[in-house]
Design a protein around this motif. Structure first.
Motif, PDB file in Angstrom:
ATOM      1  N   VAL A 195       0.838  -1.209   0.000  1.00  0.00           N
ATOM      2  CA  VAL A 195       0.000   0.000   0.000  1.00  0.00           C
ATOM      3  C   VAL A 195       0.867   1.252   0.000  1.00  0.00           C
ATOM      4  CG1 VAL A 195      -1.643   1.352   1.368  1.00  0.00           C
ATOM      5  CG2 VAL A 195      -1.977  -1.119   1.100  1.00  0.00           C
ATOM      6  N   PHE A 196       1.961   1.215   0.753  1.00  0.00           N
ATOM      7  CA  PHE A 196       2.818   2.397   0.894  1.00  0.00           C
ATOM      8  C   PHE A 196       3.679   2.676  -0.338  1.00  0.00           C
ATOM      9  CE2 PHE A 196       1.981   2.003   5.477  1.00  0.00           C
ATOM     10  CZ  PHE A 196       1.785   3.341   5.801  1.00  0.00           C
ATOM     11  N   LYS A 197       3.629   1.821  -1.328  1.00  0.00           N
ATOM     12  CA  LYS A 197       4.446   2.023  -2.525  1.00  0.00           C
ATOM     13  C   LYS A 197       3.841   3.054  -3.480  1.00  0.00           C
ATOM     14  CE  LYS A 197       5.898  -1.648  -4.640  1.00  0.00           C
ATOM     15  NZ  LYS A 197       5.906  -3.002  -5.246  1.00  0.00           N
ATOM     16  N   PHE A 198       2.574   3.437  -3.266  1.00  0.00           N
ATOM     17  CA  PHE A 198       1.872   4.241  -4.261  1.00  0.00           C
ATOM     18  C   PHE A 198       1.276   5.515  -3.665  1.00  0.00           C
ATOM     19  CE2 PHE A 198       1.263  -0.320  -5.196  1.00  0.00           C
ATOM     20  CZ  PHE A 198       2.001  -0.412  -6.366  1.00  0.00           C
ATOM     21  N   GLU A 199       0.923   6.436  -4.593  1.00  0.00           N
ATOM     22  CA  GLU A 199       0.070   7.573  -4.264  1.00  0.00           C
ATOM     23  C   GLU A 199      -1.287   7.320  -4.904  1.00  0.00           C
ATOM     24  OE1 GLU A 199       1.948  11.138  -5.625  1.00  0.00           O
ATOM     25  OE2 GLU A 199       2.831  11.533  -3.658  1.00  0.00           O
ATOM     26  N   TYR A 200      -2.348   7.920  -4.313  1.00  0.00           N
ATOM     27  CA  TYR A 200      -3.695   7.579  -4.750  1.00  0.00           C
ATOM     28  C   TYR A 200      -4.545   8.826  -4.959  1.00  0.00           C
ATOM     29  CZ  TYR A 200      -2.169   3.185  -2.599  1.00  0.00           C
ATOM     30  OH  TYR A 200      -1.461   2.070  -2.249  1.00  0.00           O
ATOM     31  N   ASN A 201      -5.193   8.877  -6.134  1.00  0.00           N
ATOM     32  CA  ASN A 201      -6.310   9.803  -6.246  1.00  0.00           C
ATOM     33  C   ASN A 201      -7.565   9.048  -5.815  1.00  0.00           C
ATOM     34  OD1 ASN A 201      -7.050   8.185  -8.433  1.00  0.00           O
ATOM     35  ND2 ASN A 201      -6.312   9.644  -9.983  1.00  0.00           N
ATOM     36  N   ILE A 202      -8.725   9.658  -5.939  1.00  0.00           N
ATOM     37  CA  ILE A 202      -9.936   9.023  -5.421  1.00  0.00           C
ATOM     38  C   ILE A 202     -10.207   7.680  -6.094  1.00  0.00           C
ATOM     39  CG2 ILE A 202     -12.443   9.217  -5.224  1.00  0.00           C
ATOM     40  CD1 ILE A 202     -10.922  10.852  -3.213  1.00  0.00           C
ATOM     41  N   SER A 203     -10.095   7.628  -7.422  1.00  0.00           N
ATOM     42  CA  SER A 203     -10.346   6.364  -8.126  1.00  0.00           C
ATOM     43  C   SER A 203      -9.322   5.304  -7.728  1.00  0.00           C
ATOM     44  CB  SER A 203     -10.309   6.589  -9.641  1.00  0.00           C
ATOM     45  OG  SER A 203     -11.403   7.373 -10.061  1.00  0.00           O
ATOM     46  N   GLY A 204      -8.067   5.729  -7.629  1.00  0.00           N
ATOM     47  CA  GLY A 204      -7.025   4.788  -7.222  1.00  0.00           C
ATOM     48  C   GLY A 204      -7.236   4.281  -5.805  1.00  0.00           C
ATOM     49  N   GLY A 205      -7.683   5.181  -4.928  1.00  0.00           N
ATOM     50  CA  GLY A 205      -7.969   4.779  -3.558  1.00  0.00           C
ATOM     51  C   GLY A 205      -9.094   3.759  -3.490  1.00  0.00           C
ATOM     52  N   LEU A 206     -10.119   3.959  -4.329  1.00  0.00           N
ATOM     53  CA  LEU A 206     -11.225   3.002  -4.375  1.00  0.00           C
ATOM     54  C   LEU A 206     -10.752   1.640  -4.876  1.00  0.00           C
ATOM     55  CD1 LEU A 206     -14.090   5.288  -5.759  1.00  0.00           C
ATOM     56  CD2 LEU A 206     -13.977   4.236  -3.485  1.00  0.00           C
TER      57      LEU A 206
ATOM     58  N   HIS B 194      -7.878  -2.178   6.700  1.00  0.00           N
ATOM     59  CA  HIS B 194      -9.012  -1.763   5.870  1.00  0.00           C
ATOM     60  C   HIS B 194      -9.498  -0.377   6.281  1.00  0.00           C
ATOM     61  CE1 HIS B 194     -13.265  -1.627   4.540  1.00  0.00           C
ATOM     62  NE2 HIS B 194     -12.821  -2.335   3.509  1.00  0.00           N
ATOM     63  N   ALA B 195      -9.568  -0.137   7.588  1.00  0.00           N
ATOM     64  CA  ALA B 195     -10.005   1.177   8.075  1.00  0.00           C
ATOM     65  C   ALA B 195      -9.015   2.268   7.677  1.00  0.00           C
ATOM     66  CB  ALA B 195     -10.169   1.136   9.592  1.00  0.00           C
ATOM     67  N   LEU B 196      -7.731   1.942   7.706  1.00  0.00           N
ATOM     68  CA  LEU B 196      -6.707   2.924   7.335  1.00  0.00           C
ATOM     69  C   LEU B 196      -6.737   3.228   5.836  1.00  0.00           C
ATOM     70  CD1 LEU B 196      -3.798   1.619   9.583  1.00  0.00           C
ATOM     71  CD2 LEU B 196      -4.837   3.895   9.718  1.00  0.00           C
ATOM     72  N   VAL B 197      -6.894   2.193   5.022  1.00  0.00           N
ATOM     73  CA  VAL B 197      -6.941   2.408   3.573  1.00  0.00           C
ATOM     74  C   VAL B 197      -8.206   3.172   3.187  1.00  0.00           C
ATOM     75  CG1 VAL B 197      -7.104   1.226   1.336  1.00  0.00           C
ATOM     76  CG2 VAL B 197      -5.480   0.427   3.049  1.00  0.00           C
ATOM     77  N   ASN B 198      -9.253   3.024   3.969  1.00  0.00           N
ATOM     78  CA  ASN B 198     -10.485   3.780   3.712  1.00  0.00           C
ATOM     79  C   ASN B 198     -10.242   5.285   3.786  1.00  0.00           C
ATOM     80  OD1 ASN B 198     -13.482   3.854   3.383  1.00  0.00           O
ATOM     81  ND2 ASN B 198     -13.374   4.801   5.421  1.00  0.00           N
ATOM     82  N   LEU B 199      -9.199   5.695   4.527  1.00  0.00           N
ATOM     83  CA  LEU B 199      -8.869   7.119   4.628  1.00  0.00           C
ATOM     84  C   LEU B 199      -8.451   7.701   3.277  1.00  0.00           C
ATOM     85  CD1 LEU B 199      -6.819   7.119   7.966  1.00  0.00           C
ATOM     86  CD2 LEU B 199      -9.194   7.851   7.624  1.00  0.00           C
ATOM     87  N   LEU B 200      -8.092   6.843   2.336  1.00  0.00           N
ATOM     88  CA  LEU B 200      -7.683   7.319   1.013  1.00  0.00           C
ATOM     89  C   LEU B 200      -8.857   7.888   0.222  1.00  0.00           C
ATOM     90  CD1 LEU B 200      -5.342   4.346  -0.051  1.00  0.00           C
ATOM     91  CD2 LEU B 200      -4.678   6.525   0.995  1.00  0.00           C
ATOM     92  N   VAL B 201     -10.079   7.551   0.636  1.00  0.00           N
ATOM     93  CA  VAL B 201     -11.243   7.971  -0.151  1.00  0.00           C
ATOM     94  C   VAL B 201     -12.235   8.805   0.660  1.00  0.00           C
ATOM     95  CG1 VAL B 201     -11.043   5.973  -1.676  1.00  0.00           C
ATOM     96  CG2 VAL B 201     -12.480   5.811   0.359  1.00  0.00           C
ATOM     97  N   VAL B 202     -11.936   9.059   1.926  1.00  0.00           N
ATOM     98  CA  VAL B 202     -12.845   9.850   2.758  1.00  0.00           C
ATOM     99  C   VAL B 202     -12.819  11.311   2.304  1.00  0.00           C
ATOM    100  CG1 VAL B 202     -13.242  10.738   5.096  1.00  0.00           C
ATOM    101  CG2 VAL B 202     -12.654   8.331   4.747  1.00  0.00           C
TER     102      VAL B 202
END
Length: 370
Positions: free
Chosen positions: A277-288, A317-325
């Motif tokens: 997970v830490f290897k990438f940056e995410y926009n909203i679609s990528g986070g989803l 899962h809760a932490l990765v959800n922060l990518l799209v909040v």
């Protein structure tokens, strides 16, 4: 028995005799005197061979180091039966300190033949056959079958010791020597098993890592919004590999060993996914996209049958959800559920992966209470 008389008799025709069975009290003298001629084996069917010899010959002829048939329950049973026969003779023909010493020596030979010469040797073969840490093809780890066979043999030895040998040596010096030697042999086998499990898990995780490495940075920063309804093809391959390995483990390992290995496998899998997970940056679609994958890994985590592993994936899962909040909701979300017990540093380490981390001033959202 007079050795000089026996020597003269055995050498009367100048050729000597093949000795098939002889009292062990004079065997050493016969060897030293050069009176025992070697037996040249002409039989190839092995039908008339002792079971130990036949099994040993088959093992020597086995060239496939990963073939679990190298471990022979028949050999273990045959060696144990031979030891029992010898013990019966010892208890019949000797008594007192002499009997205790003979019992000790007999059981030590069983430990050496079965524990060291057979089990330890075959563990070494199986250990060497484990693929390296970065396999390109899904590994078929036969070493776990070796663990099962080792434990079965150890249980046979331990049961025999407790039921038949320990009562005969109770309170003697030989009892302490035997206990110490037995634990040393078993400890060496356990050390080999631990080395093998670590190497096998490295291999299994390494294969999954190779699959994950096929995902690119651009995958999680698509230029247009995407409709995300399922996990990625990479995720499906990862889960399929995990499923396959767990099935193999269920078929070859049991009891506490299975529980321990599954737990360690799950912990390493969680560490691998977290690092991924830490290897990438995410926009909203990528986070989803990543959230869908993590949801699938969270379901997969139940198969490790470890509450610790399940808990870790729930937190992830809760932490990765922060990518799209939505930014305005971040402050509230981080105070709820699994996130409420985490430090702000951990939370921010995930929020920083968002492409809008700086532009939306998300640092302020998670470091202030109001």
């Amino acid at each position: 028995m007079d050795l000089d008389v026996l020597t003269k008799w055995l050498m009367s025709d100048g050729s000597g005799y093949d000795i098939v069975e002889v009292d062990t009290t004079i065997l050493g003298d016969l060897v030293n005197a050069g009176l025992i001629a070697p037996q040249f084996i002409t039989s190839t069917s092995q039908a008339d061979w002792h079971s130990v010899a036949a099994t040993s010959q088959r093992l020597l002829n086995t060239t496939d180091q990963v073939d679990e048939s190298r471990f022979s329950p028949d050999l273990a049973a045959a060696l144990l039966n031979d030891c029992k026969t010898a013990m019966n003779r010892i208890t019949t023909l000797s008594e007192g300190p002499e009997a205790s010493e003979n019992i000790l020596q007999c059981f030590l030979r069983l430990l050496n033949a079965l524990g060291t010469q057979h089990i330890e040797t075959e563990l070494q073969y199986s250990l060497q056959a484990i693929p390296g840490p970065e396999p390109k093809q899904e590994p078929d780890i036969r070493f776990f079958h070796a663990i099962l066979q080792t434990n079965n043999s150890i249980q046979l030895i331990e049961r025999y010791f407790v039921m038949d040998i320990a009562p005969l040596l109770l309170g003697t010096q030989q009892q302490a020597i035997l206990l110490q030697t037995k634990e040393k042999v078993f400890g060496q086998l356990e050390e080999l098993i631990n080395i093998g499990v670590d190497k096998a898990l490295l291999c299994m995780i390494g294969y999954v890592r190779n699959i994950l490495n096929e995902q690119k940075r651009s995958d999680f920063k698509p230029e247009s919004d995407l409709f995300i309804s399922e996990c990625s093809p990479i995720c499906k391959r990862v889960v399929r590999s995990i499923d396959n390995q767990i099935v193999r483990l269920d078929q070859t390992v049991d009891g506490k060993n299975l529980t321990s290995i599954l737990n360690e496998f799950g912990l390493r899998f969680h560490r691998l996914i977290t690092d991924h997970v830490f290897k990438f940056e995410y926009n909203i679609s990528g986070g989803l996209m990543m959230l869908q994958d993590i949801s699938e890994y969270k379901k997969c985590s139940k198969k490790f049958r470890s509450s610790t592993v399940e808990q870790l994936f729930s937190i992830l899962h809760a932490l990765v959800n922060l990518l799209v909040v939505v930014p305005d909701n971040l402050r509230q979300v981080i105070t709820e559920g699994h996130l409420a017990s985490l430090t702000r540093d951990i939370i921010e380490s995930f929020v920083q992966l968002r492409t809008d981390y700086k532009s939306a001033r998300l640092h302020a959202m998670i470091t202030t209470d109001q």
